[in-house]
Each structure stands twice: as structure tokens, then as C-alpha cells.
Design an enzyme around this catalytic site. Structure first.
Site, mmCIF file in Angstrom:
data_model
loop_
_atom_site.group_PDB
_atom_site.id
_atom_site.type_symbol
_atom_site.label_atom_id
_atom_site.label_comp_id
_atom_site.label_asym_id
_atom_site.label_seq_id
_atom_site.Cartn_x
_atom_site.Cartn_y
_atom_site.Cartn_z
ATOM 1 C CB CYS A 149 -0.818 -0.016 1.627
ATOM 2 S SG CYS A 149 -1.720 -1.285 1.237
ATOM 3 C CB CYS A 188 3.454 -7.441 6.330
ATOM 4 S SG CYS A 188 2.168 -7.271 7.196
#
Length: 120
Positions: free
Chosen positions: A61, A78
Site C-alpha cells: 500500500c 509485513c
């Protein structure tokens, strides 16, 4: 196999790996997926695609000048540092219960992810 789908979708292996990771991480951190399951599906697909392409689940993102360098630096892999330190998820994948966009789910099916991302 269609070459186009290979380049645009994550492999089944890494999609399942990131789906499983996301579920276990949400449960471990008392966070929830977005109330809109399509957000969850697209983010997990993006993480898996980056794992395919870069060898690491770089946050999908954000914009990067050099994705390879960012993946190697690991800050935005992540769960990223802001998520680990402050439970701040830019992607809206892991949301605290008090977040207006938090749903009640900590699970999502592989087929649900594929059904959503096949339409993107």
C-alpha cells in the site's frame, strides 16, 4: 498456464502463506481485518505477490522508488515497524477493535481472496 496470470497474481503457495500468517498475526495481536473483506483480500494478495517477486512481504500500500532495496531494508515488510511498535497498519489489514473500519473477523478463506482478486 497463462503467463499474464503468473505476473499479475500471487502464487498459490505464497497466497496461502500470507493468508495463514495474517490470520495468526491478527489473533496474536488482538487486531481485526477491515469490515470490508475486499480490502483484506487485496492486501493479502499484494503481500503474497511481493513475496513472489521480492522474496519478502513488502507492504503493498505504499509507493517505493526501489522495491528491492525497501524489501532488503525490511522496515516496510509485513508486519512493518509501525505495526509492530504502535499497531498502526497503513493497509488496514490489522486494525485495533476501536478503529472505525475494524470488522469482527480474524479469518479469511483462500477462495474468498482469489474470488475478490480475480476481479481486480
Amino acid at each position: 498456464m497463462n503467463t499474464t496470470s503468473q505476473t499479475t497474481q500471487a502464487s498459490d503457495k505464497n497466497l496461502e502463506l500470507m493468508r495463514s500468517f495474517s490470520e495468526s498475526y491478527a489473533k496474536r495481536t488482538d487486531t481485526y481485518f477491515c469490515v470490508d473483506p475486499s480490502v483484506t483480500a487485496v492486501v493479502i494478495e499484494g503481500l503474497a505477490k511481493h513475496k513472489d517477486d521480492l522474496g519478502a512481504p513488502l507492504c503493498p500500500c505504499r509507493h517505493y522508488e526501489d522495491k528491492v532495496a525497501e524489501a532488503a531494508a525490511a522496515y516496510w515488510n509485513c508486519p512493518c515497524v509501525p505495526m509492530r511498535e504502535r499497531k498502526e497498519c497503513h493497509c488496514m489489514l490489522f486494525l485495533t477493535p476501536d478503529n472505525d473500519f475494524a470488522g469482527e473477523q480474524q479469518e479469511i478463506g483462500f477462495d474468498e481472496i482469489r474470488a475478490t482478486t480475480n476481479h481486480c
